[in-house]
Each structure stands twice: as structure tokens, then as C-alpha cells.
Design a protein around this motif. Sequence first.
Motif, PDB file in Angstrom:
ATOM      1  N   UNK A 109      28.445 107.013  37.454  1.00  0.00           N
ATOM      2  CA  UNK A 109      28.531 105.893  36.523  1.00  0.00           C
ATOM      3  C   UNK A 109      27.691 106.167  35.272  1.00  0.00           C
ATOM      4  N   UNK A 110      26.491 106.706  35.469  1.00  0.00           N
ATOM      5  CA  UNK A 110      25.644 107.082  34.330  1.00  0.00           C
ATOM      6  C   UNK A 110      26.354 108.093  33.440  1.00  0.00           C
ATOM      7  N   UNK A 111      26.924 109.121  34.053  1.00  0.00           N
ATOM      8  CA  UNK A 111      27.603 110.164  33.292  1.00  0.00           C
ATOM      9  C   UNK A 111      28.788 109.599  32.524  1.00  0.00           C
ATOM     10  N   UNK A 112      29.560 108.741  33.164  1.00  0.00           N
ATOM     11  CA  UNK A 112      30.712 108.138  32.504  1.00  0.00           C
ATOM     12  C   UNK A 112      30.307 107.267  31.328  1.00  0.00           C
ATOM     13  N   UNK A 113      29.245 106.479  31.518  1.00  0.00           N
ATOM     14  CA  UNK A 113      28.754 105.632  30.426  1.00  0.00           C
ATOM     15  C   UNK A 113      28.254 106.473  29.261  1.00  0.00           C
ATOM     16  N   UNK A 114      27.532 107.544  29.578  1.00  0.00           N
ATOM     17  CA  UNK A 114      27.039 108.437  28.506  1.00  0.00           C
ATOM     18  C   UNK A 114      28.197 109.015  27.707  1.00  0.00           C
TER      19      UNK A 114
ATOM     20  N   UNK B 269      36.346 101.890  27.039  1.00  0.00           N
ATOM     21  CA  UNK B 269      35.885 102.579  28.240  1.00  0.00           C
ATOM     22  C   UNK B 269      34.477 102.123  28.626  1.00  0.00           C
ATOM     23  N   UNK B 270      33.605 101.902  27.643  1.00  0.00           N
ATOM     24  CA  UNK B 270      32.263 101.404  27.932  1.00  0.00           C
ATOM     25  C   UNK B 270      32.375 100.073  28.676  1.00  0.00           C
ATOM     26  N   UNK B 271      33.223  99.185  28.201  1.00  0.00           N
ATOM     27  CA  UNK B 271      33.372  97.876  28.841  1.00  0.00           C
ATOM     28  C   UNK B 271      33.896  98.002  30.272  1.00  0.00           C
ATOM     29  N   UNK B 272      34.766  98.970  30.515  1.00  0.00           N
ATOM     30  CA  UNK B 272      35.264  99.191  31.874  1.00  0.00           C
ATOM     31  C   UNK B 272      34.117  99.634  32.789  1.00  0.00           C
TER      32      UNK B 272
ATOM     33  N   UNK C 260      22.977 104.463  24.453  1.00  0.00           N
ATOM     34  CA  UNK C 260      22.589 105.833  24.805  1.00  0.00           C
ATOM     35  C   UNK C 260      21.078 105.953  24.973  1.00  0.00           C
ATOM     36  N   UNK C 261      20.334 105.264  24.123  1.00  0.00           N
ATOM     37  CA  UNK C 261      18.882 105.282  24.216  1.00  0.00           C
ATOM     38  C   UNK C 261      18.424 104.681  25.553  1.00  0.00           C
TER      39      UNK C 261
ATOM     40  N   UNK D 156      18.898 106.913  28.658  1.00  0.00           N
ATOM     41  CA  UNK D 156      17.898 107.968  28.845  1.00  0.00           C
ATOM     42  C   UNK D 156      16.740 107.502  29.722  1.00  0.00           C
ATOM     43  N   UNK D 157      16.532 106.178  29.790  1.00  0.00           N
ATOM     44  CA  UNK D 157      15.404 105.634  30.541  1.00  0.00           C
ATOM     45  C   UNK D 157      15.773 105.196  31.948  1.00  0.00           C
ATOM     46  N   UNK D 158      17.043 105.278  32.285  1.00  0.00           N
ATOM     47  CA  UNK D 158      17.506 104.798  33.586  1.00  0.00           C
ATOM     48  C   UNK D 158      17.654 105.967  34.559  1.00  0.00           C
ATOM     49  N   UNK D 159      17.194 105.727  35.772  1.00  0.00           N
ATOM     50  CA  UNK D 159      17.346 106.727  36.822  1.00  0.00           C
ATOM     51  C   UNK D 159      18.685 106.585  37.510  1.00  0.00           C
ATOM     52  N   UNK D 160      18.965 107.525  38.376  1.00  0.00           N
ATOM     53  CA  UNK D 160      20.217 107.395  39.129  1.00  0.00           C
ATOM     54  C   UNK D 160      19.910 107.158  40.607  1.00  0.00           C
TER      55      UNK D 160
END
Length: 75
Positions: free
Chosen positions: A16-21, A31-34, A66-67, A70-74
Amino acid sequence: RAEVVDLARIALPEELLAGLREAAGAYNVTQVKEYLEQVEALGSEAARLAAHWRERAQEYDMEAILSDLKEIGHA
């Protein structure tokens, strides 16, 4: 405006993190909203974050998203 979310307390699945990035980096609001729908399903803290990001996406402020990413873990 959405209330402030403690990013350190949020963990998202790596996929999910990768897709959002990728979506935010491509300025793909749809796509962000999805992806944000998936974030919302992860609980109340994540839902507040999704609401915050939805506002940023509406304003086309992908840099803010995007900023934050960078601060969120997985998980």
C-alpha cells in the motif's frame, strides 16, 4: 481541515505504501483516492490520515503526501 495525525503511530502494508508513493509521484489523483479507501479500512487513526491526504489530493498537493509517506513505517 483534518485533525493532525501522529505519523509515527501509523503503519501501512508495504504494498500500500509503495502504491501510494507511485500514484502520488505520478500526480494520479484518482489512483491516490483509490489507495486512500484501503488506508481508511485500517482503523480510526489511519482513517484520519486518509481524510487529511484526501484534502491534499483535492488541492493537488502530492508533495505533502509524499513527505508524509517518508515518515510512515510499514506493517
